[in-house]
Design a protein around this motif. Sequence first.
Motif, mmCIF file in Angstrom:
data_model
loop_
_atom_site.group_PDB
_atom_site.id
_atom_site.type_symbol
_atom_site.label_atom_id
_atom_site.label_comp_id
_atom_site.label_asym_id
_atom_site.label_seq_id
_atom_site.Cartn_x
_atom_site.Cartn_y
_atom_site.Cartn_z
ATOM 1 N N ARG A 266 38.239 42.152 30.668
ATOM 2 C CA ARG A 266 38.735 40.946 31.333
ATOM 3 C C ARG A 266 37.535 40.217 31.920
ATOM 4 O O ARG A 266 36.558 40.837 32.303
ATOM 5 C CB ARG A 266 39.708 41.309 32.453
ATOM 6 C CG ARG A 266 40.934 42.062 31.988
ATOM 7 C CD ARG A 266 41.954 41.231 31.286
ATOM 8 N NE ARG A 266 42.339 40.090 32.101
ATOM 9 C CZ ARG A 266 42.849 38.968 31.612
ATOM 10 N NH1 ARG A 266 43.049 38.824 30.331
ATOM 11 N NH2 ARG A 266 43.177 37.972 32.397
ATOM 12 N N PHE B 43 36.290 36.348 34.111
ATOM 13 C CA PHE B 43 36.533 35.029 34.670
ATOM 14 C C PHE B 43 35.410 34.134 34.204
ATOM 15 O O PHE B 43 34.248 34.556 34.175
ATOM 16 C CB PHE B 43 36.563 35.070 36.201
ATOM 17 C CG PHE B 43 37.788 35.751 36.740
ATOM 18 C CD1 PHE B 43 38.974 35.046 36.892
ATOM 19 C CD2 PHE B 43 37.747 37.083 37.084
ATOM 20 C CE1 PHE B 43 40.105 35.677 37.372
ATOM 21 C CE2 PHE B 43 38.871 37.720 37.566
ATOM 22 C CZ PHE B 43 40.055 37.018 37.720
ATOM 23 N N GLN C 255 33.704 30.232 34.788
ATOM 24 C CA GLN C 255 33.671 28.994 35.556
ATOM 25 C C GLN C 255 32.855 27.990 34.764
ATOM 26 O O GLN C 255 31.727 28.287 34.344
ATOM 27 C CB GLN C 255 33.058 29.195 36.931
ATOM 28 C CG GLN C 255 33.086 27.902 37.746
ATOM 29 C CD GLN C 255 32.612 28.099 39.165
ATOM 30 O OE1 GLN C 255 31.638 28.774 39.393
ATOM 31 N NE2 GLN C 255 33.344 27.508 40.099
ATOM 32 N N THR D 73 37.850 27.376 37.103
ATOM 33 C CA THR D 73 37.705 28.805 36.808
ATOM 34 C C THR D 73 38.961 29.278 36.080
ATOM 35 O O THR D 73 40.071 28.913 36.458
ATOM 36 C CB THR D 73 37.515 29.617 38.103
ATOM 37 O OG1 THR D 73 36.352 29.135 38.774
ATOM 38 C CG2 THR D 73 37.347 31.095 37.818
ATOM 39 N N SER E 104 40.860 32.757 33.937
ATOM 40 C CA SER E 104 40.905 34.169 33.573
ATOM 41 C C SER E 104 41.013 34.247 32.058
ATOM 42 O O SER E 104 41.826 33.542 31.453
ATOM 43 C CB SER E 104 42.104 34.836 34.226
ATOM 44 O OG SER E 104 42.208 36.176 33.813
ATOM 45 N N CYS E 105 40.199 35.094 31.439
ATOM 46 C CA CYS E 105 40.161 35.225 29.984
ATOM 47 C C CYS E 105 40.103 36.697 29.605
ATOM 48 O O CYS E 105 39.942 37.563 30.450
ATOM 49 C CB CYS E 105 38.913 34.528 29.418
ATOM 50 S SG CYS E 105 38.771 32.793 29.875
ATOM 51 N N SER E 106 40.188 36.942 28.305
ATOM 52 C CA SER E 106 40.032 38.293 27.756
ATOM 53 C C SER E 106 39.020 38.253 26.631
ATOM 54 O O SER E 106 39.017 37.321 25.826
ATOM 55 C CB SER E 106 41.352 38.806 27.191
ATOM 56 O OG SER E 106 42.303 38.946 28.198
ATOM 57 N N SER F 244 41.336 32.287 25.869
ATOM 58 C CA SER F 244 41.651 31.651 27.140
ATOM 59 C C SER F 244 42.929 30.832 26.987
ATOM 60 O O SER F 244 43.229 30.350 25.897
ATOM 61 C CB SER F 244 40.491 30.730 27.545
ATOM 62 O OG SER F 244 40.851 29.919 28.647
ATOM 63 N N ASP G 168 34.516 42.058 33.811
ATOM 64 C CA ASP G 168 34.868 43.401 34.274
ATOM 65 C C ASP G 168 34.309 44.394 33.283
ATOM 66 O O ASP G 168 34.496 44.247 32.074
ATOM 67 C CB ASP G 168 36.386 43.581 34.360
ATOM 68 C CG ASP G 168 36.981 42.937 35.590
ATOM 69 O OD1 ASP G 168 36.290 42.865 36.611
ATOM 70 O OD2 ASP G 168 38.142 42.503 35.511
ATOM 71 N N LYS H 106 31.042 44.302 37.965
ATOM 72 C CA LYS H 106 31.104 43.234 36.975
ATOM 73 C C LYS H 106 29.697 42.836 36.559
ATOM 74 O O LYS H 106 28.739 43.011 37.297
ATOM 75 C CB LYS H 106 31.779 42.003 37.576
ATOM 76 C CG LYS H 106 33.224 42.183 37.979
ATOM 77 C CD LYS H 106 33.755 40.873 38.538
ATOM 78 C CE LYS H 106 35.157 40.886 39.032
ATOM 79 N NZ LYS H 106 36.053 41.886 38.700
#
Length: 113
Positions: free
Chosen positions: A18, A20, A22, A35, A37-39, A52, A67, A74
């Motif tokens: 995972r 983030f 920006q 910002t 959250s993505c994978s 995203s 992460d 991180k």
Amino acid sequence: MNQGAERRIETRMASTERLFVQVTASAEKDLVGATFSCSALDVSAGGLRIVSEAPIPEGSKLDLWVDSTRRPGKYFLTSDVRWSEAVVNGDCFMGIELLESPTTDIDQWRLDH
């Protein structure tokens, strides 16, 4: 972008990390500072392929907080969006090239990936 033409020089590994992102610079000025959250879908020493919910255009600059599944904490990284492709469900796939910077974790990232 024609993703069929393989140009990678590094081995990619499947990933579920995972992160983030920006947006620090973009032709779409409304995105700067946003910002998301993505994978990660796959990773290498020099880049990531991520998904995203928000489209971020090619050429945008990103700060990343990834992460880690390899160590506690991180990774902080900077990057360029090399390609961006919307998919049917509204998500966006992106190819991210990591950049050299003495203020990031790029050296540790490369050792770990």
